[in-house]
Design a protein around this motif. Structure first.
Motif, short mmCIF file in Angstrom:
data_model
loop_
_atom_site.label_atom_id
_atom_site.label_comp_id
_atom_site.label_asym_id
_atom_site.label_seq_id
_atom_site.Cartn_x
_atom_site.Cartn_y
_atom_site.Cartn_z
N UNK A 50 34.64 28.87 47.67
CA UNK A 50 33.35 28.42 47.14
C UNK A 50 32.17 29.13 47.79
N UNK A 51 32.27 29.44 49.09
CA UNK A 51 31.13 30.09 49.74
C UNK A 51 31.22 31.62 49.69
N UNK A 52 32.27 32.15 49.05
CA UNK A 52 32.37 33.59 48.84
C UNK A 52 33.03 34.36 49.96
N UNK A 53 33.46 33.68 51.01
CA UNK A 53 34.15 34.36 52.11
C UNK A 53 35.51 34.89 51.67
N UNK A 54 36.17 34.12 50.85
CA UNK A 54 37.48 34.49 50.31
C UNK A 54 37.34 34.60 48.80
N UNK A 55 37.66 35.78 48.26
CA UNK A 55 37.53 35.99 46.83
C UNK A 55 38.63 36.92 46.33
N UNK A 56 38.55 37.29 45.07
CA UNK A 56 39.58 38.17 44.49
C UNK A 56 39.71 39.48 45.25
N UNK A 57 38.60 40.02 45.70
CA UNK A 57 38.63 41.29 46.43
C UNK A 57 39.42 41.15 47.73
N UNK A 58 39.13 40.11 48.49
CA UNK A 58 39.85 39.86 49.75
C UNK A 58 41.32 39.57 49.46
N UNK A 59 41.56 38.79 48.44
CA UNK A 59 42.93 38.46 48.06
C UNK A 59 43.71 39.72 47.72
N UNK A 60 43.11 40.64 47.01
CA UNK A 60 43.77 41.89 46.65
C UNK A 60 44.04 42.75 47.89
N UNK A 61 43.10 42.74 48.85
CA UNK A 61 43.31 43.48 50.09
C UNK A 61 44.49 42.93 50.89
N UNK A 62 44.65 41.62 50.85
CA UNK A 62 45.74 40.98 51.60
C UNK A 62 47.09 41.13 50.92
N UNK A 63 47.07 41.29 49.61
CA UNK A 63 48.32 41.38 48.86
C UNK A 63 49.15 42.57 49.36
N UNK A 64 50.36 42.30 49.70
CA UNK A 64 51.25 43.37 50.11
C UNK A 64 51.19 43.72 51.59
N UNK A 65 50.26 43.13 52.33
CA UNK A 65 50.20 43.43 53.76
C UNK A 65 51.27 42.65 54.50
#
Length: 78
Positions: A50-65
């Motif tokens: 909700x506050x924008x700290x975690x979003x689709x962009x961050x989620x995509x960066x974490x995917x596969x790590x």
């Protein structure tokens, strides 16, 4: 980690587990604790979303790590 003293919450949990009558009751208590922490995590993730700290962009960066701690096993000495 070494505990020299326990706080009130730790004592209550320890007493609750000590009072379990059988394995089924112990498992039920463990489920309650897991559910509590899962709900807590869910609320925090929602707050970050909700506050924008975690979003689709961050989620995509974490995917596969691979974020697990590497374990180093030492060969046994004979």
């Amino acid at each position: 980690m070494r505990l020299n003293t326990m706080n009130q919450s730790q004592m209550m949990i320890l007493e609750s587990f000590a009072g379990a009558q059988d394995e089924q009751e112990l498992n039920e208590l463990m489920d309650v604790l897991r559910d509590f922490y899962a709900q807590r995590l869910e609320r925090e993730m929602q707050r970050l979303w909700d506050n924008g700290t975690f979003d689709e962009k961050v989620l995509e960066q974490l995917r596969g790590q691979h974020l697990r701690t590497p374990y180093h096993y030492q060969a046994e000495l004979a």
